[in-house]
Design a protein around this motif. Structure first.
Motif, PDB file in Angstrom:
ATOM      1  N   ARG A 135       0.826  -1.197   0.000  1.00  0.00           N
ATOM      2  CA  ARG A 135       0.000   0.000   0.000  1.00  0.00           C
ATOM      3  C   ARG A 135       0.870   1.261   0.000  1.00  0.00           C
ATOM      4  O   ARG A 135       2.029   1.236   0.389  1.00  0.00           O
ATOM      5  CB  ARG A 135      -0.888   0.026   1.246  1.00  0.00           C
ATOM      6  N   LEU A 136       0.255   2.368  -0.425  1.00  0.00           N
ATOM      7  CA  LEU A 136       0.957   3.642  -0.400  1.00  0.00           C
ATOM      8  C   LEU A 136       1.339   4.028   1.028  1.00  0.00           C
ATOM      9  O   LEU A 136       2.412   4.564   1.290  1.00  0.00           O
ATOM     10  CB  LEU A 136       0.074   4.735  -1.025  1.00  0.00           C
ATOM     11  N   ILE A 137       0.445   3.756   1.968  1.00  0.00           N
ATOM     12  CA  ILE A 137       0.684   4.019   3.385  1.00  0.00           C
ATOM     13  C   ILE A 137       0.387   2.745   4.156  1.00  0.00           C
ATOM     14  O   ILE A 137      -0.584   2.049   3.864  1.00  0.00           O
ATOM     15  CB  ILE A 137      -0.218   5.161   3.896  1.00  0.00           C
ATOM     16  N   ASP A 138       1.224   2.429   5.132  1.00  0.00           N
ATOM     17  CA  ASP A 138       0.997   1.238   5.932  1.00  0.00           C
ATOM     18  C   ASP A 138      -0.411   1.293   6.538  1.00  0.00           C
ATOM     19  O   ASP A 138      -0.745   2.239   7.263  1.00  0.00           O
ATOM     20  CB  ASP A 138       2.031   1.166   7.048  1.00  0.00           C
ATOM     21  N   CYS A 141      -0.669   1.805  10.397  1.00  0.00           N
ATOM     22  CA  CYS A 141      -0.288   3.153  10.828  1.00  0.00           C
ATOM     23  C   CYS A 141      -1.391   4.163  10.516  1.00  0.00           C
ATOM     24  O   CYS A 141      -1.683   5.056  11.319  1.00  0.00           O
ATOM     25  CB  CYS A 141       1.011   3.576  10.152  1.00  0.00           C
ATOM     26  N   LEU A 142      -2.012   4.020   9.345  1.00  0.00           N
ATOM     27  CA  LEU A 142      -3.068   4.932   8.952  1.00  0.00           C
ATOM     28  C   LEU A 142      -4.280   4.778   9.873  1.00  0.00           C
ATOM     29  O   LEU A 142      -4.865   5.763  10.325  1.00  0.00           O
ATOM     30  CB  LEU A 142      -3.460   4.675   7.500  1.00  0.00           C
ATOM     31  N   LYS A 143      -4.650   3.541  10.162  1.00  0.00           N
ATOM     32  CA  LYS A 143      -5.761   3.279  11.085  1.00  0.00           C
ATOM     33  C   LYS A 143      -5.452   3.851  12.463  1.00  0.00           C
ATOM     34  O   LYS A 143      -6.291   4.506  13.091  1.00  0.00           O
ATOM     35  CB  LYS A 143      -6.017   1.777  11.182  1.00  0.00           C
ATOM     36  N   GLU A 144      -4.237   3.620  12.927  1.00  0.00           N
ATOM     37  CA  GLU A 144      -3.828   4.107  14.245  1.00  0.00           C
ATOM     38  C   GLU A 144      -3.898   5.626  14.317  1.00  0.00           C
ATOM     39  O   GLU A 144      -4.359   6.202  15.314  1.00  0.00           O
ATOM     40  CB  GLU A 144      -2.403   3.638  14.535  1.00  0.00           C
ATOM     41  N   ASP A 167      -0.478  13.949  -2.862  1.00  0.00           N
ATOM     42  CA  ASP A 167       0.793  13.413  -2.355  1.00  0.00           C
ATOM     43  C   ASP A 167       0.765  13.025  -0.881  1.00  0.00           C
ATOM     44  O   ASP A 167       1.784  12.620  -0.329  1.00  0.00           O
ATOM     45  CB  ASP A 167       1.916  14.432  -2.579  1.00  0.00           C
ATOM     46  N   ARG A 168      -0.388  13.157  -0.216  1.00  0.00           N
ATOM     47  CA  ARG A 168      -0.416  12.889   1.225  1.00  0.00           C
ATOM     48  C   ARG A 168      -1.856  12.766   1.722  1.00  0.00           C
ATOM     49  O   ARG A 168      -2.807  13.151   1.034  1.00  0.00           O
ATOM     50  CB  ARG A 168       0.289  14.014   1.988  1.00  0.00           C
ATOM     51  N   ILE A 169      -1.958  12.239   2.931  1.00  0.00           N
ATOM     52  CA  ILE A 169      -3.214  12.235   3.681  1.00  0.00           C
ATOM     53  C   ILE A 169      -2.950  12.930   5.007  1.00  0.00           C
ATOM     54  O   ILE A 169      -2.024  12.562   5.736  1.00  0.00           O
ATOM     55  CB  ILE A 169      -3.723  10.806   3.923  1.00  0.00           C
ATOM     56  N   GLU A 170      -3.724  13.956   5.318  1.00  0.00           N
ATOM     57  CA  GLU A 170      -3.580  14.684   6.572  1.00  0.00           C
ATOM     58  C   GLU A 170      -4.682  14.260   7.540  1.00  0.00           C
ATOM     59  O   GLU A 170      -5.863  14.264   7.192  1.00  0.00           O
ATOM     60  CB  GLU A 170      -3.655  16.192   6.345  1.00  0.00           C
ATOM     61  N   VAL A 171      -4.288  13.889   8.740  1.00  0.00           N
ATOM     62  CA  VAL A 171      -5.225  13.519   9.796  1.00  0.00           C
ATOM     63  C   VAL A 171      -5.142  14.601  10.864  1.00  0.00           C
ATOM     64  O   VAL A 171      -4.111  14.769  11.506  1.00  0.00           O
ATOM     65  CB  VAL A 171      -4.891  12.138  10.392  1.00  0.00           C
ATOM     66  N   ILE A 172      -6.230  15.338  11.064  1.00  0.00           N
ATOM     67  CA  ILE A 172      -6.216  16.518  11.911  1.00  0.00           C
ATOM     68  C   ILE A 172      -6.906  16.233  13.245  1.00  0.00           C
ATOM     69  O   ILE A 172      -8.019  15.709  13.277  1.00  0.00           O
ATOM     70  CB  ILE A 172      -6.931  17.706  11.229  1.00  0.00           C
ATOM     71  N   PHE A 213      -1.119  10.010  22.290  1.00  0.00           N
ATOM     72  CA  PHE A 213      -1.631  11.222  21.662  1.00  0.00           C
ATOM     73  C   PHE A 213      -0.786  11.626  20.459  1.00  0.00           C
ATOM     74  O   PHE A 213       0.426  11.640  20.500  1.00  0.00           O
ATOM     75  CB  PHE A 213      -1.637  12.372  22.676  1.00  0.00           C
ATOM     76  N   GLN A 214      -1.478  11.919  19.353  1.00  0.00           N
ATOM     77  CA  GLN A 214      -0.841  12.499  18.177  1.00  0.00           C
ATOM     78  C   GLN A 214      -1.758  13.612  17.684  1.00  0.00           C
ATOM     79  O   GLN A 214      -2.962  13.546  17.819  1.00  0.00           O
ATOM     80  CB  GLN A 214      -0.648  11.474  17.063  1.00  0.00           C
ATOM     81  N   SER A 215      -1.210  14.640  17.066  1.00  0.00           N
ATOM     82  CA  SER A 215      -2.032  15.748  16.607  1.00  0.00           C
ATOM     83  C   SER A 215      -1.456  16.312  15.311  1.00  0.00           C
ATOM     84  O   SER A 215      -0.270  16.503  15.166  1.00  0.00           O
ATOM     85  CB  SER A 215      -2.071  16.862  17.666  1.00  0.00           C
ATOM     86  N   GLY A 216      -2.367  16.559  14.340  1.00  0.00           N
ATOM     87  CA  GLY A 216      -1.967  17.189  13.099  1.00  0.00           C
ATOM     88  C   GLY A 216      -0.958  16.399  12.312  1.00  0.00           C
ATOM     89  O   GLY A 216      -0.029  16.930  11.731  1.00  0.00           O
ATOM     90  N   MET A 217      -1.118  15.069  12.262  1.00  0.00           N
ATOM     91  CA  MET A 217      -0.127  14.222  11.596  1.00  0.00           C
ATOM     92  C   MET A 217      -0.259  14.281  10.080  1.00  0.00           C
ATOM     93  O   MET A 217      -1.351  14.368   9.553  1.00  0.00           O
ATOM     94  CB  MET A 217      -0.275  12.790  12.080  1.00  0.00           C
ATOM     95  N   ARG A 218       0.862  14.209   9.386  1.00  0.00           N
ATOM     96  CA  ARG A 218       0.872  14.173   7.931  1.00  0.00           C
ATOM     97  C   ARG A 218       1.614  12.929   7.471  1.00  0.00           C
ATOM     98  O   ARG A 218       2.726  12.676   7.903  1.00  0.00           O
ATOM     99  CB  ARG A 218       1.545  15.427   7.356  1.00  0.00           C
ATOM    100  N   PHE A 219       0.965  12.175   6.591  1.00  0.00           N
ATOM    101  CA  PHE A 219       1.591  10.968   6.075  1.00  0.00           C
ATOM    102  C   PHE A 219       1.767  11.141   4.564  1.00  0.00           C
ATOM    103  O   PHE A 219       0.802  11.392   3.857  1.00  0.00           O
ATOM    104  CB  PHE A 219       0.709   9.736   6.371  1.00  0.00           C
ATOM    105  N   HIS A 220       2.993  11.028   4.097  1.00  0.00           N
ATOM    106  CA  HIS A 220       3.283  11.269   2.696  1.00  0.00           C
ATOM    107  C   HIS A 220       3.370   9.966   1.928  1.00  0.00           C
ATOM    108  O   HIS A 220       3.960   8.991   2.389  1.00  0.00           O
ATOM    109  CB  HIS A 220       4.606  12.050   2.543  1.00  0.00           C
ATOM    110  N   LYS A 221       2.764   9.964   0.735  1.00  0.00           N
ATOM    111  CA  LYS A 221       2.827   8.789  -0.116  1.00  0.00           C
ATOM    112  C   LYS A 221       4.258   8.622  -0.645  1.00  0.00           C
ATOM    113  O   LYS A 221       4.935   9.593  -0.918  1.00  0.00           O
ATOM    114  CB  LYS A 221       1.867   8.918  -1.290  1.00  0.00           C
TER     115      LYS A 221
END
Length: 221
Positions: A135-138, A141-144, A167-172, A213-221
């Motif tokens: 996958r582009l993103i694990d 990790c994306l679910k988490e 190019d990315r998915i942002e989780v806010i 806790f995580q906040s404003g994470m960015r995951f890049h393809k």
């Protein structure tokens, strides 16, 4: 000097009776139902006792009114859960916007995860033999990231969201560090959940969930 909004928010939360603001903050709604939540609990082996149900899950504030936790877990609420897809690398042009809120937060999360999983496409690395598909993103990790963003969000500020770009998915997630957590604790891996009650519910439903806790994470393809 005049306090800013963050300082006012901290003072307000410190004035509450307990440490779990979701339990202490009253909901604006009086007539809430929890059929979806009860069905999910039953599917995970919980025995539902209607007499003690609300007390077991701390769904009422000290005033006797339903609290913010009850609102999040109720069948119908006014809390949005947005997944938006944009064209390109910024928010100039939106391609699709879906709202998976206004229902039990657990059901909302399941729908958000399903939607984002569609965007997390599979690709093949043909430069090596045998070919490797991934996958582009694990996916874990994306679910988490999404679950953490929702469980540890400060719901008195705003709702979490997921933004999909080329190019990315942002989780806010909103709220910064919980009041009792220092930067040293954070970087040392010490977890201070924003809501102990909500965290325990999710841990009971899925033991694979890690509640850091995580906040404003960015995951890049």
């Amino acid at each position: 000097r005049e306090m800013d909004e963050e300082e006012i928010s901290k003072r307000y939360k410190l004035s509450l009776r307990g440490d779990d603001y979701l339990v202490d903050v009253e909901s604006y709604f009086d007539n809430l139902s929890f059929q979806t939540f009860k069905i999910i609990l039953s599917e995970h082996g919980f025995h539902i006792n209607d007499t003690g149900f609300e007390g077991s899950f701390k769904l009422r504030a000290r005033s006797g009114r339903y609290n913010l936790l009850a609102e999040l877990l109720s069948d119908n609420n006014n809390i949005p859960m947005i997944v938006a897809k944009f064209k390109g690398l910024d928010k100039a042009e939106i391609l699709e916007k879906s709202d998976y809120g206004s229902r039990c937060i657990i059901s909302s999360i399941e729908k958000v995860l399903t939607r984002v999983d569609v965007e997390n496409a599979m690709f093949s690395d043909t430069s090596i033999r045998p070919r490797v598909d991934k996958r582009l993103i694990d996916p874990f990790c994306l679910k988490e990231a999404i679950i953490n963003a929702i469980v540890h969000n400060d719901w008195t500020i705003s709702q979490p969201a997921v933004y999909i770009f080329d190019d990315r998915i942002e989780v806010i997630s909103y709220g910064g560090l919980p009041l009792e957590e220092s930067l040293e604790d954070f970087y040392g891996g010490i977890s201070h959940p924003r809501s102990d009650t909500l965290m325990r519910i999710f841990l009971s439903l899925d033991n694979s969930i890690s509640c850091k806790f995580q906040s404003g994470m960015r995951f890049h393809k």
